[in-house]
Design an enzyme around this catalytic site. Structure first.
Site, PDB file in Angstrom:
ATOM      1  N   ARG A 150       0.844  -1.209   0.000  1.00  0.00           N
ATOM      2  CA  ARG A 150       0.000   0.000   0.000  1.00  0.00           C
ATOM      3  C   ARG A 150       0.876   1.256   0.000  1.00  0.00           C
ATOM      4  O   ARG A 150       0.595   2.223  -0.696  1.00  0.00           O
ATOM      5  CB  ARG A 150      -0.906   0.031   1.231  1.00  0.00           C
ATOM      6  CG  ARG A 150      -1.773  -1.192   1.430  1.00  0.00           C
ATOM      7  CD  ARG A 150      -3.109  -1.084   0.737  1.00  0.00           C
ATOM      8  NE  ARG A 150      -3.978  -2.177   1.121  1.00  0.00           N
ATOM      9  CZ  ARG A 150      -4.015  -3.385   0.529  1.00  0.00           C
ATOM     10  NH1 ARG A 150      -3.250  -3.629  -0.523  1.00  0.00           N
ATOM     11  NH2 ARG A 150      -4.835  -4.332   0.960  1.00  0.00           N
TER      12      ARG A 150
ATOM     13  N   GLU B 281     -14.451 -14.801   9.017  1.00  0.00           N
ATOM     14  CA  GLU B 281     -14.370 -14.230   7.666  1.00  0.00           C
ATOM     15  C   GLU B 281     -14.063 -15.279   6.601  1.00  0.00           C
ATOM     16  O   GLU B 281     -12.903 -15.575   6.331  1.00  0.00           O
ATOM     17  CB  GLU B 281     -13.296 -13.126   7.617  1.00  0.00           C
ATOM     18  CG  GLU B 281     -13.200 -12.485   6.235  1.00  0.00           C
ATOM     19  CD  GLU B 281     -12.160 -11.374   6.122  1.00  0.00           C
ATOM     20  OE1 GLU B 281     -11.453 -11.114   7.115  1.00  0.00           O
ATOM     21  OE2 GLU B 281     -12.063 -10.775   5.044  1.00  0.00           O
TER      22      GLU B 281
ATOM     23  N   LYS C   1     -18.112 -11.975   8.694  1.00  0.00           N
ATOM     24  CA  LYS C   1     -17.561 -11.007   7.737  1.00  0.00           C
ATOM     25  C   LYS C   1     -17.479 -11.675   6.368  1.00  0.00           C
ATOM     26  O   LYS C   1     -16.494 -12.330   6.036  1.00  0.00           O
ATOM     27  CB  LYS C   1     -16.178 -10.549   8.206  1.00  0.00           C
ATOM     28  CG  LYS C   1     -15.472  -9.611   7.223  1.00  0.00           C
ATOM     29  CD  LYS C   1     -14.311  -8.891   7.873  1.00  0.00           C
ATOM     30  CE  LYS C   1     -13.524  -8.073   6.853  1.00  0.00           C
ATOM     31  NZ  LYS C   1     -12.586  -7.135   7.475  1.00  0.00           N
TER      32      LYS C   1
ATOM     33  N   SER D 262     -14.608  -5.331   1.765  1.00  0.00           N
ATOM     34  CA  SER D 262     -14.800  -4.598   0.501  1.00  0.00           C
ATOM     35  C   SER D 262     -14.145  -5.304  -0.684  1.00  0.00           C
ATOM     36  O   SER D 262     -14.551  -5.065  -1.836  1.00  0.00           O
ATOM     37  CB  SER D 262     -14.343  -3.146   0.618  1.00  0.00           C
ATOM     38  OG  SER D 262     -12.973  -3.033   0.905  1.00  0.00           O
ATOM     39  N   GLY D 263     -13.126  -6.113  -0.453  1.00  0.00           N
ATOM     40  CA  GLY D 263     -12.623  -7.035  -1.485  1.00  0.00           C
ATOM     41  C   GLY D 263     -12.124  -6.444  -2.798  1.00  0.00           C
ATOM     42  O   GLY D 263     -12.103  -7.149  -3.801  1.00  0.00           O
ATOM     43  N   GLY D 264     -11.773  -5.166  -2.802  1.00  0.00           N
ATOM     44  CA  GLY D 264     -11.285  -4.551  -4.035  1.00  0.00           C
ATOM     45  C   GLY D 264     -12.371  -3.810  -4.811  1.00  0.00           C
ATOM     46  O   GLY D 264     -12.114  -3.281  -5.903  1.00  0.00           O
TER      47      GLY D 264
ATOM     48  N   SER E 181     -16.877  -3.772   7.442  1.00  0.00           N
ATOM     49  CA  SER E 181     -15.570  -3.978   8.072  1.00  0.00           C
ATOM     50  C   SER E 181     -14.561  -3.816   6.936  1.00  0.00           C
ATOM     51  O   SER E 181     -13.935  -4.770   6.493  1.00  0.00           O
ATOM     52  CB  SER E 181     -15.483  -5.368   8.699  1.00  0.00           C
ATOM     53  OG  SER E 181     -14.172  -5.596   9.183  1.00  0.00           O
TER      54      SER E 181
ATOM     55  N   ARG F 239      -9.627  -1.586   2.350  1.00  0.00           N
ATOM     56  CA  ARG F 239      -9.322  -0.688   1.230  1.00  0.00           C
ATOM     57  C   ARG F 239     -10.371   0.398   1.026  1.00  0.00           C
ATOM     58  O   ARG F 239     -10.041   1.566   0.827  1.00  0.00           O
ATOM     59  CB  ARG F 239      -9.134  -1.523  -0.047  1.00  0.00           C
ATOM     60  CG  ARG F 239      -7.795  -2.199  -0.099  1.00  0.00           C
ATOM     61  CD  ARG F 239      -7.758  -3.326  -1.111  1.00  0.00           C
ATOM     62  NE  ARG F 239      -8.481  -4.508  -0.657  1.00  0.00           N
ATOM     63  CZ  ARG F 239      -8.588  -5.641  -1.343  1.00  0.00           C
ATOM     64  NH1 ARG F 239      -8.036  -5.731  -2.546  1.00  0.00           N
ATOM     65  NH2 ARG F 239      -9.246  -6.675  -0.858  1.00  0.00           N
TER      66      ARG F 239
END
Ligand code: 13P
Length: 340
Positions: free
Chosen positions: A33, A176, A218, A260-262, A289, A292
């Site tokens: 990041r 998750e 999640k 959010s997974g991208g 949760s 990104r």
């Protein structure tokens, strides 16, 4: 195990209009990041960025808890230990306890999450350091050949082992199972695999005697693979995601906090909002949760410069506020163009 305490913490994490900040990137993921904004991966840079978010004015109105990485749980911001700083804002400190995913033996293209050995002792230490909830992420990849029943069951079993150990230690587990959004698969295939892993996870959670009111799920949202070219509306995503959750998640689970997974920042917010606006039964709170989708804009604004701190906090607060509204079904895409 104090069941009431666990249930109370879980409920607090999904109190109306609030969700979780997933700031638990491992040192190497954080390095990626930081590289994207041209900043060297140092301890000072990692706490510099995170510390700006943790001291933003009024962030606790939208954020109930933060998932931390081991290093961050032990760091300080301007002399205040991070768990103490969060608690002073009424934000609950959480901790990522898995040790990442590795290739699953004899299962090409599949992964299994490690970190169960010594977990009981680590959880005791984390509780002593102030953590009151935890996260363990299982990775499910969709290809023509995966997942297999073996991959599904190995990951579900590990998630439940982790969840039971957390509750024993007085820590709320965030469970998750992440179906990865990369790939060429359709919305229908995403639904099928998400249904499969969630069913397997809840079977194992039952078997391993996990107390549902004292945990959170999640999951991924049900979306077509990024490479599929299939277009879907927020309403379609909401409908399929709610359908899969209604099939698998007991009403005694207090909340579902999506990853959010991208997804783009706006899509992640809009999809959550669409679920909260959708008709039909929703016995659990539906919140976020995000990693990104909550930090991307703030990270770009920060760019490693101390003088950008106030602007970084504004960028973070904007996403936190809009996601907080989405958690109540009160978001409108028009709000994106409003001043920060
Ligand atoms: P993303 O929202 O970036 O997917 O991160 C959330 C998370 O904690 C993944 O494990």
């Amino acid at each position: 195990m104090d069941r009431n305490q666990l249930a109370q913490t879980a409920k607090q994490l999904v109190s109306p209009g609030r969700g979780i900040l997933a700031a638990d990137e491992s040192t190497s993921t954080m390095g990626k990041r930081l590289k994207s904004i041209g900043v060297e991966n140092t301890e000072a840079a990692r706490i510099g960025f995170r510390g700006a978010m943790f001291t933003a004015q009024g962030w606790e109105k939208h954020v109930s808890g933060v998932i931390l990485y081991d290093e961050t749980l032990r760091q300080s911001v301007d002399g205040t230990p991070v768990p103490k700083l969060l608690a002073s804002h009424g934000v609950i400190p959480g901790i990522k306890v898995d040790k990442g995913s590795k290739p699953l033996a004899f299962a090409e293209g599949e992964e299994v999450t490690e970190g169960l050995d010594g977990l009981r002792e680590r959880l005791q230490e984390y509780h002593g350091l102030g953590a009151r909830f935890a996260k363990w992420r299982a990775v499910i990849n969709i290809t023509d050949k995966t997942p297999s029943r073996y991959g599904i069951e190995a990951n579900a079993h590990a998630l439940a082992r982790y969840a039971a150990l957390c509750q024993e230690a007085g820590i709320v587990p965030i469970v998750e199972p992440e179906v990865i959004m990369d790939g060429n698969h359709t919305l229908e295939r995403s639904f099928e695999v998400t249904d499969w892993i969630q069913r397997a996870v809840f079977d194992e959670l039952h078997l391993q005697r996990v107390h549902f009111p004292g945990m959170l799920l999640k999951p991924n949202m049900v979306v077509p693979g990024y490479g599929s070219g299939q277009k879907t509306s927020a309403q379609q995503v909401a409908e399929k995601t709610l359908e899969v959750l209604r099939r698998n998640v007991p009403a005694s689970v207090p909340g579902i906090v999506f990853l959010s997974g991208g997804l783009s920042d706006e899509d992640a917010t809009e999809y959550l909002d669409a679920m909260n606006k959708a008709p039909g039964p929703k016995p659990w709170a539906l919140s976020f949760s995000y990693g990104r989708a909550l930090q991307h804009a703030a990270l770009q604004t920060w760019a490693g410069k101390a003088e950008n701190k106030a602007a970084t906090q504004r960028a973070f607060l904007k996403r936190a506020r809009l996601n907080g509204l989405a958690a109540k079904g009160e978001y409108d895409r028009k709000m994106e163009s409003e001043a920060q």
